[in-house]
Design an enzyme around this catalytic site. Structure first.
Site, PDB file in Angstrom:
ATOM      1  N   GLY A   1      42.558  28.137  -1.639  1.00 20.51           N
ATOM      2  CA  GLY A   1      42.977  28.269  -0.247  1.00 20.51           C
ATOM      3  C   GLY A   1      42.159  27.403   0.682  1.00 20.51           C
TER       4      GLY A   1
ATOM      5  N   LYS B   1      18.040  30.890 -10.203  1.00 19.79           N
ATOM      6  CA  LYS B   1      18.978  30.105  -9.397  1.00 19.79           C
ATOM      7  C   LYS B   1      18.381  29.685  -8.058  1.00 19.79           C
ATOM      8  CE  LYS B   1      22.722  32.488 -11.740  1.00 19.79           C
ATOM      9  NZ  LYS B   1      23.802  33.506 -11.660  1.00 19.79           N
TER      10      LYS B   1
END
EC number: 2.5.1.46
Length: 368
Positions: free
Chosen positions: A128, A324
């Site tokens: 989207g 991370k």
């Protein structure tokens, strides 16, 4: 005359230990000093609650950009990389992630500004987040209300995204525009052996839209790679589904994009993550930065909570546990709805630097 109970007195009037000498005091902005928006946002750091997180996010991104502004050393120049899109450009590679609803909203113009002036190095978004940008080049999205009846809107052929309205005709126009391009890609695959990936498809669409109001027009022009690991999860996927009946055979390779994204992270001298929203875009960027043992600078903006164990709601500290985000980093999560705060953050970071440096460039005239 009776005396107060000692147990109550001791409980209410318990003595405090001294706080550390450098502990900041709570203090807000004094409007008696006039209206200075820069000082107002600086005051957020000591205001408390999410104002403090917003102020810290502005600081974190400015630290990220301070690093990015430094020139590469001679031995850091990525002269052997043949892929211009993932070649190291600065001392801090900035990864921007956002969800589709932000492109549906007026934040599209904020994101376009960043791509237009090449202030970011990489984009990760959802299907989207890709198609809504192109659809807005073909027809507008309108303001509505959260309270409108879904049944009535469906009968009228109008789709609701929160308090935004998208006539279904917009998607029909998108089909008319994108189908010939899918035909073209399939023909190139057959005749030239082109291997299409989501980033290459988005680049081709960005080249063909010819509209400088588009995020991906500028991403293509400025060689900013746009990764979308869930490219089929939206209207673009619907079009590919229909296309597979009309002209079957188009193949999309997601593994090559994973390698490109991870390579960008591994190559980065320093790495910065700005992730607006959650879900696949958040994890995809964070996991790429795992390949270099964590990002150096990180800002998360979303409203999700961690109690359900979701990646969207996970605080930066959880990402540190996975490698991370670096252990010595100072990441910030702002618990806020992005349309409220992201333009303010960009205004106090990217935009301020751009305009203060006198880099305002003439805008191109919109054209489809």
């Amino acid at each position: 005359m009776s005396t107060e109970p000692s147990v109550a007195k001791d409980a209410v009037l318990k003595r405090s230990e001294a706080l550390a000498e450098n502990t900041p005091q709570v203090s807000g902005y004094d409007f008696n000093e006039g209206l200075d928006y820069s000082k107002l946002f600086e005051s957020y750091v000591n205001t408390g609650f999410q104002a403090t997180n917003l102020g810290l996010a502005i600081r974190e991104i400015n630290r990220m950009l301070d690093c990015r502004d430094q020139p590469l050393e001679a031995d850091q120049i990525d002269s052997h990389e043949t892929d211009d899109f993932i070649r190291r450009r600065s001392k801090c590679t900035v990864f921007l992630g956002y969800t589709s609803n932000l492109v549906s909203s007026g934040l599209r113009e904020t994101i376009r500004f960043l791509a237009e002036h090449r202030m970011i190095d990489c984009i990760v978004t959802t299907a989207g987040g890709v198609e809504e940008d192109f659809i807005k080049c073909l027809a507008p999205t309108f303001m509505g209300s959260f309270e409108l009846s879904g049944r009535d809107l469906r009968e009228r052929g109008i789709n609701r995204i929160g308090n935004l309205l998208v006539p279904n005709d917009n998607y029909c126009k998108f089909e008319d525009w994108v189908m010939p391009l899918l035909d073209e890609m399939l023909e190139e695959q057959k005749s030239q052996g082109t291997i299409w990936s989501p980033s290459k498809i988005i680049h081709r669409l960005g080249e063909r839209i010819g509209d400088p109001s588009s995020i991906y027009y500028w991403a293509a022009k400025n060689q900013i790679p746009v990764f979308c690991p869930a490219l089929t999860d939206g209207s673009l996927g619907d079009m590919m589904y229909f296309h597979s009946f009309r002209q079957p055979g188009l193949v999309v390779d997601i593994l090559s994009d994973l390698r490109r994204l991870n390579t960008m992270a591994v190559k980065a001298v320093n790495s910065g993550m700005i992730i607006v929203g959650g879900g696949v875009i958040k994890h995809h960027i964070c996991n790429a930065n795992l390949m270099r043992n964590g990002a150096d600078y990180s800002v998360f903006i979303n409203t999700a909570s961690e109690f359900d164990g979701s990646d969207s709601g996970a605080r930066p500290d959880e990402a540190i546990s996975w490698g991370k985000i670096r252990k010595d980093a100072t990441p910030v999560k702002v618990y806020a709805e992005a349309s409220l705060v992201f333009p303010l953050i960009v205004g106090e970071t990217f935009a301020k630097r751009h305009h203060c440096a006198g880099k305002e460039l003439p805008r191109e005239t919109n054209q489809v």
